[in-house]
Design an enzyme around this catalytic site. Structure first.
Site, short mmCIF file in Angstrom:
data_model
loop_
_atom_site.label_atom_id
_atom_site.label_comp_id
_atom_site.label_asym_id
_atom_site.label_seq_id
_atom_site.Cartn_x
_atom_site.Cartn_y
_atom_site.Cartn_z
N CYS A 45 1.17 -1.10 -0.38
CA CYS A 45 -0.13 0.05 -0.21
C CYS A 45 0.84 1.73 -0.10
CB CYS A 45 -1.07 0.16 1.15
SG CYS A 45 -1.55 1.43 1.75
N CYS A 73 -4.18 6.06 -5.67
CA CYS A 73 -3.36 4.79 -5.19
C CYS A 73 -2.73 5.02 -5.95
CB CYS A 73 -4.38 3.91 -5.40
SG CYS A 73 -3.74 2.01 -5.82
O1 PYC Z 1 -1.97 3.80 -2.25
O2 PYC Z 1 -1.78 1.80 -2.43
C1 PYC Z 1 -2.43 2.34 -2.35
C2 PYC Z 1 -3.47 1.92 -1.92
C3 PYC Z 1 -4.01 0.24 -1.94
C4 PYC Z 1 -5.53 0.66 -1.48
C5 PYC Z 1 -5.56 2.23 -1.20
N1 PYC Z 1 -4.61 2.83 -1.16
#
Ligand code: PYC
Length: 319
Positions: free
Chosen positions: A86, A244
């Protein structure tokens, strides 16, 4: 049971760091993940679910590293279980370690964290942003056809520390007012993809070409000065408030595979909220592999102690 936590958010997405972690032992990262799942799943739920958390929260369980080069180990988990990697959470962990004085604020400071899917490296940038060099990423499959409602859409399947389905031709407006519909469509895309057995296997380099898709990422035109906007549907049904970082890594792998972005060139990925990560990549050792770096900002939001009172019927969360 009392659990000290420090909360932060990274470009809108919350991270809850459990510093003096659970007793997960000193075994391999795989052993520690298995122990978290077997012995502490109720505690994970208590930490992450309502009434103490929310579907959007990601917890980071810190531990001693196995590798002498690493500063700490970390296992990330969300409302439904353990995550591979993450990036927003790593940025939150580094910000938290700065907050408690374990990592310097000075630009150029470096820190290495061991995760269940490999070592990641973070550094402090001149403007205080935190850059994370993620695990090697690659595109497994390109243009997988999916019949969705009355149309056909195409998904690339890529690894960026988690498995993503990346869809461009969904025809939806990536606006916050449409989050319930975007969530429904993404969930349907994941269901359809995960029912297909023929997409599994390994490539010439021995890498998986398409594991079970855990996240779905819809892309559209930018609206806040970036190169692209995304909507990211997470395994437990929440949407990512940040762009993300593992999803941005998967996107960079696809851009590299399509020769649409050169090594070192910046890619500004907007979230559905308009918050931004800056991504770049260098080539990895194996054909088609990239090493992504994703940078973003995080802010501390709370320091607290969670109480899981044995008399509380919701001490392990509301399922
Ligand atoms: O930023 O890799 C990320 C992530 C995964 C799930 C929520 N954020």
């Amino acid at each position: 049971m009392r659990i000290p936590i420090i909360d932060s958010h990274t470009e809108g997405e919350p991270t809850r760091v459990v510093i003096d972690g659970l007793e997960l032992g000193s075994g391999s990262m795989k052993d520690r993940v298995e122990r978290l799942q077997a012995e502490f799943d109720d505690v994970r739920r208590g930490i992450l679910l309502e009434p103490r958390g929310s579907d959007a929260h990601v917890a980071a369980f810190l531990g001693d590293p196995l590798d002498d080069d690493a500063d700490a180990s970390v296992i990330f988990a969300n409302n439904v279980g353990v995550l591979g990697m993450c990036v927003h959470g790593t940025i939150g962990v580094v910000r938290t370690l700065q907050h408690v004085g374990r990592v310097s604020d000075a630009p150029g400071t470096r820190i290495q964290l061991e995760t269940p899917v490999g070592m990641v490296r973070a550094s402090i940038e001149n403007d205080g942003a935190i850059a994370v060099e993620n695990v090697p990423s690659h595109r497994g499959l390109a243009g997988v056809e999916i019949r969705l409602e009355a149309r056909v859409v195409h998904a690339d399947i890529a690894w960026g520390g988690n498995w993503f389905a990346l869809v461009n031709d969904h025809g939806e407006d990536l606006d916050r007012s449409r989050i319930p519909r975007l969530s429904r469509i993404s969930s349907e895309i994941r269901r359809i993809l995960n029912e297909r057995e023929d997409d599994r296997g390994v490539d010439a380099e021995g890498r998986a070409v398409g594991g079970a898709v855990d996240h779905v990422e819809l892309f559209g035109p930018p609206a806040a000065g970036g190169d692209s906007r995304n909507f990211v549907h997470c395994p437990g049904g929440a949407y990512d408030r940040s762009p993300c970082g593992t999803g941005t890594s998967a996107k960079l792998a696809c851009l590299a595979a399509d020769e649409r972005l050169a090594p070192g060139e910046p890619w500004i990925q907007e979230s559905i909220l308009g918050s931004r990560f800056i991504g770049r990549y260098r080539r990895g050792e194996r054909a088609g592999e990239i090493i992504p770096t994703v940078s973003g900002r995080a802010w501390i939001t709370a320091e607290a102690e969670l109480h899981l009172d044995p008399e509380d019927p919701y001490r392990f969360g509301i399922d």
